[in-house]
Design a protein around this motif. Structure first.
Motif, PDB file in Angstrom:
ATOM      1  N   HIS A  10       0.883  -1.298  -0.119  1.00  0.00           N
ATOM      2  CA  HIS A  10       0.019   0.099   0.003  1.00  0.00           C
ATOM      3  C   HIS A  10       0.910   1.287   0.062  1.00  0.00           C
ATOM      4  O   HIS A  10       0.781   2.092  -1.013  1.00  0.00           O
ATOM      5  N   ASP A  21     -10.537   3.947  -1.417  1.00  0.00           N
ATOM      6  CA  ASP A  21      -9.503   2.802  -0.863  1.00  0.00           C
ATOM      7  C   ASP A  21     -10.270   1.674  -0.294  1.00  0.00           C
ATOM      8  O   ASP A  21     -11.162   1.764   0.720  1.00  0.00           O
ATOM      9  N   THR A  49      -3.501   6.408   3.265  1.00  0.00           N
ATOM     10  CA  THR A  49      -3.573   6.871   2.079  1.00  0.00           C
ATOM     11  C   THR A  49      -3.628   8.600   2.078  1.00  0.00           C
ATOM     12  O   THR A  49      -3.013   9.150   1.137  1.00  0.00           O
TER      13      THR A  49
END
Ligand SMILES: NC(=O)c1ccc[n+]([C@@H]2O[C@H](COP(=O)([O-])OP(=O)(O)OC[C@H]3O[C@@H](n4cnc5c(N)ncnc54)[C@H](OP(=O)(O)O)[C@@H]3O)[C@@H](O)[C@H]2O)c1
Length: 231
Positions: free
Chosen positions: A80, A99, A127
């Motif tokens: 990620h 996400d 994120t």
């Protein structure tokens, strides 16, 4: 015309299932991969199931990011942060990044029925921290089984959509509601993603115990709270 949906890590189980459902709904889908050839093969698989008229193509993750401003992230948690750091320059300002990542302990050799503690609170908040402030991060699709997405028929699951950008939530609810059977619900702030991500680990444990593909349903809200293909 609706904008293309790029699925980063779209060659995997979850991304491919979402791509299939959106292609079946007539959306334009770009499958992203670290390898363009693998992405093109995945796009072909979807065309074989949906028909050659399906608007599906495959490209590298960075080309997929550059091609649209609606991105879905379906990669294992272990890749990620590194992947987002690599892709950051290719992601257009103003893009919506949805996400679906669950920080399962399996990512570091632990159990798929447990999650890892993420410093930011959740994978989705990680994120938001890693990408530009001009990118709109939305958390969604964590609880939807790839097995159900890749099968035929209704997907018996609600999708909880969380974001600090309230205006992006209906956009993602509408996308989720294109999957037959799914109802999309506004889950509030992005910080709530940490709860939604954790539910997936619980569902995986139930799936193992019962040899099933479970989902979630939220009951008791007014009809207007549920975005469906009919509403
Ligand atoms: N499977 C489910 O039912 C389900 C349900 C809800 C949420 N999720 C979440 O969705 C995400 C994807 O799940 P999945 O089951 O589809 O995973 P997956 O099949 O294991 O992986 C998805 C894709 O990610 C790419 N990838 C793998 N390792 C990577 C790395 N280290 N760096 C960059 N890219 C990498 C691969 O694509 P390329 O090799 O082509 O680049 C792979 O095809 C996970 O975070 C998972 O928790 C899954």
């Amino acid at each position: 015309m609706s904008r293309p949906i790029a699925i980063i890590g779209g060659t995997g189980k979850e991304g491919l299932g979402l791509a299939l459902r959106w292609a079946q709904a007539g959306e334009t889908v770009i499958i992203g991969s670290r390898d363009a050839k693998r992405a093109q093969e995945a796009a072909e698989k979807i065309k074989q199931r949906t028909g050659s008229a399906a608007k599906v193509s495959g490209d590298t993750n960075s080309a997929a990011c550059a091609a649209t401003d609606l991105l879905v992230l379906t990669v294992p948690f272990e890749g990620h942060a590194e992947l987002l750091t690599q892709l950051k320059p290719a992601i257009r300002p103003g893009s919506i990044v949805i996400d679906a990542t669950v920080p399962l302990a399996a990512s570091i050799g632990g159990r798929a029925t447990r999650t890892l503690g993420v410093w930011q609170g959740s994978a989705a908040q990680q994120t938001a921290e890693l990408l530009s402030k001009e990118v709109v991060v939305v958390a969604a699709f964590h609880n939807v089984s790839s097995e159900l997405l890749n099968a035929e028929g209704l997907v018996d699951c609600d999708v909880i959509v969380c974001s600090d950008h309230a205006e992006a939530i209906p956009v993602v609810q509408a996308l989720a509601a294109k999957i037959p059977g799914v109802r999309a619900i506004n889950g509030g702030k992005l910080e709530n993603a940490r709860i939604v991500e954790q539910i997936t680990a619980l569902l995986i444990g139930m799936n193992i115990r019962h040899k099933a593909h479970s989902g979630i349903r939220i009951t008791g809200l007014p009809d207007t709270a549920y975005k469906t293909s009919q509403s």
